[in-house]
Design a protein around this motif. Structure first.
Motif, short mmCIF file in Angstrom:
data_model
loop_
_atom_site.label_atom_id
_atom_site.label_comp_id
_atom_site.label_asym_id
_atom_site.label_seq_id
_atom_site.Cartn_x
_atom_site.Cartn_y
_atom_site.Cartn_z
N TYR A 246 0.84 -1.20 0.00
CA TYR A 246 0.00 0.00 0.00
C TYR A 246 0.88 1.25 0.00
O TYR A 246 1.92 1.29 0.67
CB TYR A 246 -0.85 0.06 1.27
N ARG A 247 0.45 2.25 -0.75
CA ARG A 247 0.99 3.60 -0.56
C ARG A 247 -0.14 4.43 0.01
O ARG A 247 -1.17 4.63 -0.65
CB ARG A 247 1.49 4.19 -1.89
N MET A 248 0.01 4.84 1.27
CA MET A 248 -1.04 5.53 1.98
C MET A 248 -0.87 7.05 1.82
O MET A 248 0.21 7.53 1.48
CB MET A 248 -1.02 5.15 3.47
N ALA A 249 -1.94 7.80 2.08
CA ALA A 249 -1.91 9.24 1.88
C ALA A 249 -2.87 9.92 2.86
O ALA A 249 -3.82 9.30 3.35
CB ALA A 249 -2.29 9.59 0.44
N PRO A 250 -2.66 11.22 3.14
CA PRO A 250 -3.54 11.94 4.06
C PRO A 250 -4.82 12.44 3.40
O PRO A 250 -5.73 12.91 4.09
CB PRO A 250 -2.68 13.11 4.52
#
Length: 281
Positions: A246-250
């Motif tokens: 996963y590449r998570m983001a705000p």
């Protein structure tokens, strides 16, 4: 055929849908809707809950419910409303406030009653209506606020382990909305890395290196190195052993998981497909 009987019965939920309120409504023995109707009334037609909680209990056919509500936009408005309507209630059936009502009240999440099992799958249904980022948002809200290591840190009932099972699945990053299907519906993984050691000797590695409290949204993900836009993983994928990155983001990625082929299983879609094939014959 026997299967046709059950296929027909699987659509009986449509008989309880009240198009005026866009909610499920109890019926009298003669087939008429109970009247007056208060969606905030606990008990009576609904066991330890109200219409706002039980309307979403169409595990096998979310698309059918979406259609009844006028499409994805209407469905998402109704889903949003669960959290935005005030935590009001009608306890007249019980003659007093039962603990499930009180737990809903103090959660400060509108009429979402996570402490009682009937609504626990509901958040994940945003994956069926092309707004998966809302599932990611609310799953984290529930995990962060309703499960804490304090004396009052466990919400509601633990009926047969369901409430803790919800947390374990959700912390890993997915949840079996419809156990009869082979799909696990995506939420938001809680950890930077999780390794599941399966009984068959295979491993499922879930890697979200930049995960933290702020980065709750899935920006992108890969399964065994391949870009994965679907809002679910299959049982076979997990059983074979896999690496999920996963590449998570705000902030939400509102272009991921929004196409029809990204959406999880719904029974009415299968019926349409079968009917179309039969017509071509």
């Amino acid at each position: 055929k026997e299967i046709d009987i059950y296929a027909k019965r699987a659509m009986n939920y449509k008989n309880l849908f009240d198009p005026e309120h866009k909610l499920m409504r109890g019926k009298n023995q003669d087939g008429t809707f109970q009247s007056p109707f208060n969606p905030l009334k606990w008990g009576d037609a609904f066991t330890e809950g109200n219409s706002w909680h039980y309307t979403w209990s169409v595990f096998h056919d979310p698309q059918g419910l979406i259609d009844l509500m006028g499409g994805k936009a209407g469905f998402n408005r109704m889903m949003d409303s669960v959290f935005s309507v005030p935590p009001l209630f009608d306890d007249s059936y019980y003659g007093g406030v039962i603990h499930e009502i009180r737990e809903m009240q103090i959660m400060n999440m509108g009429n979402y009653a996570h402490g009682n099992q009937p609504i626990q799958h509901m958040i994940y249904m945003y994956n069926y209506s092309a707004e998966p980022w809302k599932a990611q948002y609310w799953v984290r809200e529930v995990m962060d606020k309703l499960y804490t290591p304090n004396p009052d840190g466990y919400c509601g009932d633990e009926d047969n382990g369901q409430t803790s099972a919800w947390y374990v699945f959700s912390a890993v990053g997915f949840y079996p909305v419809c156990p009869g299907s082979d799909e696990y519906i995506l939420g938001s993984p809680l950890f930077k890395k999780v390794t599941l050691n399966l009984e068959n000797g295979n491993k499922v590695v879930i890697d979200a290196a930049n995960n933290n409290k702020a980065n709750r949204y899935i920006q992108s993900m890969t399964v065994d190195g391949q870009v994965h836009t679907k809002n679910y993983l299959t049982h076979d994928q997990l059983l074979k052993g896999t690496t999920i990155n996963y590449r998570m983001a705000p902030a939400p990625n509102q272009s991921r998981g929004v196409n029809d082929n990204d959406l999880p299983y719904s029974f009415s879609k299968e019926l349409k497909s079968v009917n179309n094939k039969n017509k071509k014959k």
